[in-house]
Write an enzyme that holds these catalytic residues in place. Sequence first.
Site, mmCIF file in Angstrom:
data_model
loop_
_atom_site.group_PDB
_atom_site.id
_atom_site.type_symbol
_atom_site.label_atom_id
_atom_site.label_comp_id
_atom_site.label_asym_id
_atom_site.label_seq_id
_atom_site.Cartn_x
_atom_site.Cartn_y
_atom_site.Cartn_z
ATOM 1 N N ALA A 66 0.862 -1.178 0.000
ATOM 2 C CA ALA A 66 0.000 0.000 0.000
ATOM 3 C C ALA A 66 0.901 1.231 0.000
ATOM 4 O O ALA A 66 2.053 1.172 0.457
ATOM 5 C CB ALA A 66 -0.889 -0.013 1.231
ATOM 6 N N GLY A 112 0.615 -5.071 0.873
ATOM 7 C CA GLY A 112 -0.552 -5.207 0.008
ATOM 8 C C GLY A 112 -0.234 -5.941 -1.291
ATOM 9 O O GLY A 112 -1.118 -6.556 -1.891
ATOM 10 N N GLU A 115 -0.391 -9.522 -0.374
ATOM 11 C CA GLU A 115 -1.809 -9.839 -0.146
ATOM 12 C C GLU A 115 -2.561 -9.960 -1.479
ATOM 13 O O GLU A 115 -3.415 -10.826 -1.649
ATOM 14 C CB GLU A 115 -2.441 -8.765 0.744
ATOM 15 C CG GLU A 115 -1.900 -8.833 2.169
ATOM 16 C CD GLU A 115 -2.289 -7.634 3.011
ATOM 17 O OE1 GLU A 115 -2.000 -6.489 2.599
ATOM 18 O OE2 GLU A 115 -2.877 -7.828 4.088
ATOM 19 N N GLU A 135 4.484 -4.860 7.299
ATOM 20 C CA GLU A 135 3.676 -3.830 7.986
ATOM 21 C C GLU A 135 4.116 -3.581 9.419
ATOM 22 O O GLU A 135 4.031 -2.466 9.928
ATOM 23 C CB GLU A 135 2.192 -4.231 7.979
ATOM 24 C CG GLU A 135 1.509 -4.164 6.627
ATOM 25 C CD GLU A 135 1.635 -5.444 5.810
ATOM 26 O OE1 GLU A 135 2.472 -6.310 6.148
ATOM 27 O OE2 GLU A 135 0.894 -5.564 4.814
#
Length: 261
Positions: A66, A112, A115, A135
């Site tokens: 992200a 992300g 993911e 993260e």
Amino acid sequence: MGYQNLLVTREASVGIIMFNRPKVLNALNRATMVELSAAVDELDCDEGVRSVVVTGAGDKAFVAGADISELRAIADAVQGAEFAAWGQRILFKIENSSKPVIAAINGYALGGGCELAMACDIRMAADTAKLGQPEINLGIIPGYGGTQRLPRLVGKGRAKWLILTGDMITAQEALRIGLVDFVVPADELMDAAKELARKIAGKAPLAVSWAKRSINVGTETDLVAACAYEASQFGLACGTEDRLEGTTAFLEKRPPQFKGK
Ligand code: COA
């Protein structure tokens, strides 16, 4: 729609979504996620597309996570929860798409990005790729399904190791623990991913779609209910013209001509 952050193309029956922000290692900002959502819908509805490859532009990153400047700007807990739930809905679109989606992991797949790859059906990595859920180093936890899909793929202990340390692993290590399904030389990745996508695209599309759904639904439920669900999807496949074509072609010793009907 016109895309600013993605390149969405088609090669015969294979749709290709390429994240195209190489200057920030293809980090997923909100605008890119909105486009991803639209691109998945677009390819899902396109009858000419039978499988999809997702990859990153450049030779450095698949998706490096992200966008950290947007993470920095989240105002409070409620906004954070909404941010995660929204991203999760978009990744569910990939997982629930009627088309099989192959992640061609050409470099960093972090946060992300990892993911996103895990929401795809099959993961093929370049031998130079690096994967991880870093993260924890930012004081947060994975929010696009990472705490759930990672343990389902690699087991709880390995998921906790990766998520709690934030360590990055090599493609070879990812293969060893089951986070990716194939590792190929970097310069062969796209050809190999497209070849796999083409191979699946040549199968009966309804059967492909229902097999994917049966695996996805069934692995999230108990075995008895999952097998009952499989039987219902098998029944659907039996109702298709492609079932008659596939079985007849076998008996006539010729290749089948599937129509997706
Ligand atoms: N969000 C926003 N920008 C990012 C980014 C992200 N997730 N990942 C990389 N970038 C940007 C960098 O800020 C840098 O921008 P700049 O050139 O304007 O300084 C550019 O992409 C190149 O990254 P850089 O860090 O210089 O490359 P590197 O080769 O030294 O390191 C990584 C590569 C992947 C190890 C490093 O970029 C990194 O750790 N990125 C963050 C990964 C992460 O924590 N992702 C999870 C977020 S939830």
